[in-house]
Design a protein around this motif. Structure first.
Motif, mmCIF file in Angstrom:
data_model
loop_
_atom_site.group_PDB
_atom_site.id
_atom_site.type_symbol
_atom_site.label_atom_id
_atom_site.label_comp_id
_atom_site.label_asym_id
_atom_site.label_seq_id
_atom_site.Cartn_x
_atom_site.Cartn_y
_atom_site.Cartn_z
ATOM 1 N N THR A 18 22.729 -81.133 -4.228
ATOM 2 C CA THR A 18 23.455 -79.876 -4.020
ATOM 3 C C THR A 18 22.517 -78.677 -4.132
ATOM 4 O O THR A 18 21.451 -78.739 -4.749
ATOM 5 C CB THR A 18 24.591 -79.701 -5.050
ATOM 6 N N TRP A 19 22.969 -77.596 -3.522
ATOM 7 C CA TRP A 19 22.306 -76.299 -3.595
ATOM 8 C C TRP A 19 23.071 -75.403 -4.548
ATOM 9 O O TRP A 19 24.299 -75.410 -4.551
ATOM 10 C CB TRP A 19 22.287 -75.634 -2.226
ATOM 11 N N SER A 20 22.334 -74.600 -5.316
ATOM 12 C CA SER A 20 22.912 -73.516 -6.103
ATOM 13 C C SER A 20 22.438 -72.208 -5.488
ATOM 14 O O SER A 20 21.238 -72.033 -5.241
ATOM 15 C CB SER A 20 22.464 -73.594 -7.562
ATOM 16 N N ILE A 21 23.387 -71.306 -5.232
ATOM 17 C CA ILE A 21 23.088 -70.044 -4.564
ATOM 18 C C ILE A 21 23.414 -68.892 -5.508
ATOM 19 O O ILE A 21 24.539 -68.774 -5.993
ATOM 20 C CB ILE A 21 23.893 -69.909 -3.256
ATOM 21 N N TYR A 22 22.408 -68.066 -5.743
ATOM 22 C CA TYR A 22 22.524 -66.917 -6.646
ATOM 23 C C TYR A 22 22.362 -65.625 -5.847
ATOM 24 O O TYR A 22 21.445 -65.500 -5.035
ATOM 25 C CB TYR A 22 21.424 -66.969 -7.709
#
Length: 153
Positions: free
Chosen positions: A71-75
């Motif tokens: 998964t990707w985490s987007i900030y």
């Protein structure tokens, strides 16, 4: 990894943002932006900054891939607030559409936040943000960005 490599480069961005959220409205604020994106960590990271010249602020996004979960985490960061916005939205791409979710608070109320990346081509793509206040039964899209790759030079 490499899911956000399509975003590398400079883009002209047509923004549409709801003037009022959570009221069922259809009054949109439209304004331009310019985004510059790059990749890092051999495609496991992505960074972009976006300026909104007619709005007097800018933003930046950091995306990081977790190989253990896929998964990707987007900030997101906003120059007006001067801080890293938490929580990140987390998700993945399936069939060239990226869907990312988080529990958040908007205008004092709990919301489920969704980012969707779609319509990805070499010269264009679309991002949209939507909130749900009813456990994902319904969604109100409140911001869209239509990206068009800027001409070189």
């Amino acid at each position: 990894m490499g899911d956000f490599d399509f975003l590398v480069g400079t883009w002209n961005v047509a923004n549409r943002r709801l003037r009022e959220r959570h009221v069922g409205g259809d009054d949109w604020d439209e304004f331009p932006g310019v985004s510059v994106a790059r990749s890092f960590f051999d495609g496991a990271g992505s960074f972009d900054d976006i300026t909104f010249p007619t709005r007097g602020f800018s933003g930046a996004t950091v995306r990081i891939f977790d190989p253990a979960t896929g998964t990707w985490s987007i900030y997101w960061m906003n120059s007006r607030r001067g801080m890293l916005e938490l929580p990140p939205v987390v998700g993945r791409f399936v069939d060239r559409v990226g869907t990312f979710l988080a529990d958040d608070v908007d205008e004092g109320r709990p919301v489920r936040c969704r980012f969707v990346w779609s319509a990805i081509t070499p010269t264009s793509c679309r991002w949209e943000q939507a909130f749900s206040t009813d456990g994902e039964r319904t969604w109100e899209t409140n911001w869209t960005m239509d990206f068009t790759r800027a001409s070189p030079g």
